[in-house]
Design an enzyme around this catalytic site. Sequence first.
Site, mmCIF file in Angstrom:
data_model
loop_
_atom_site.group_PDB
_atom_site.id
_atom_site.type_symbol
_atom_site.label_atom_id
_atom_site.label_comp_id
_atom_site.label_asym_id
_atom_site.label_seq_id
_atom_site.Cartn_x
_atom_site.Cartn_y
_atom_site.Cartn_z
ATOM 1 N N ASP A 1 42.385 37.440 36.744
ATOM 2 C CA ASP A 1 43.087 37.727 37.997
ATOM 3 C C ASP A 1 44.580 37.596 37.739
ATOM 4 O O ASP A 1 45.019 36.682 37.033
ATOM 5 C CB ASP A 1 42.665 36.743 39.090
ATOM 6 C CG ASP A 1 41.246 36.997 39.597
ATOM 7 O OD1 ASP A 1 40.754 38.121 39.443
ATOM 8 O OD2 ASP A 1 40.649 36.065 40.151
ATOM 9 N N ASP B 1 38.631 43.239 42.346
ATOM 10 C CA ASP B 1 38.432 42.462 43.573
ATOM 11 C C ASP B 1 38.755 43.301 44.805
ATOM 12 O O ASP B 1 38.038 43.265 45.806
ATOM 13 C CB ASP B 1 39.304 41.209 43.577
ATOM 14 C CG ASP B 1 38.955 40.234 42.471
ATOM 15 O OD1 ASP B 1 37.817 40.285 41.961
ATOM 16 O OD2 ASP B 1 39.825 39.421 42.117
#
Length: 159
Positions: free
Chosen positions: A117, A136
Site C-alpha cells: 500500500d 484496493d
Amino acid sequence: MRIVFWVALLTFVADQISKYFVVHWLNLAQRLAIDVYPPFLNLRMAWNYGVNFGLFAEDNHLTRWVLITVALVISLAVFWWVSRETPNTLGRISAGLLVGGALGNVIDRIIYGAVADFLNMSCCGFNNPFSFNIADIAVFVGAVGLVLFTSGETDQNPS
C-alpha cells in the site's frame, strides 16, 4: 464475460505496474515516504498483512494463505455468478474491477508476503493515517458497483 475479463486484466496490470514503479523504481520500500502534492497526495509505504485498514494483520503464513484463498474463492464466485446472471454492462465492469483488484493483492501476498500500500491522501485538516493502492480502490468501487448495478437487471446480449 469479455467485459469482465478485460476490465479485470486492465485493473490487475495497472495495479501491478503502479506497485512496481512506486516500490522498486521510486524505491519507496526504502525511502518510506515521498510527498507528491501535500497534503492531498503523498506516497507512504505500508505493508498490509491483513485486510482493509490492517484488520487481521498478523504477520504469519496461515493468515497470508487464508487471505489468498478467500480472495481467490471470492474472485471465482464472482466470475461464476456473472456468467450465470449476466448483469448489465455496469455490473460486469464492477465485477471486473473487483476481480482484478483482488487478484492484484493476491499477487502481492504471494510475492511480498503482504500487500504493498502506498497511496495516502489527506484534506481539509484531516490527516489520513492509512495507505492504500489501486487494487484496493478497484475492489471497493467494484463491490459498490455490484450492489448498485446488479439488482436483478440483466442484459439480453451479454458479452
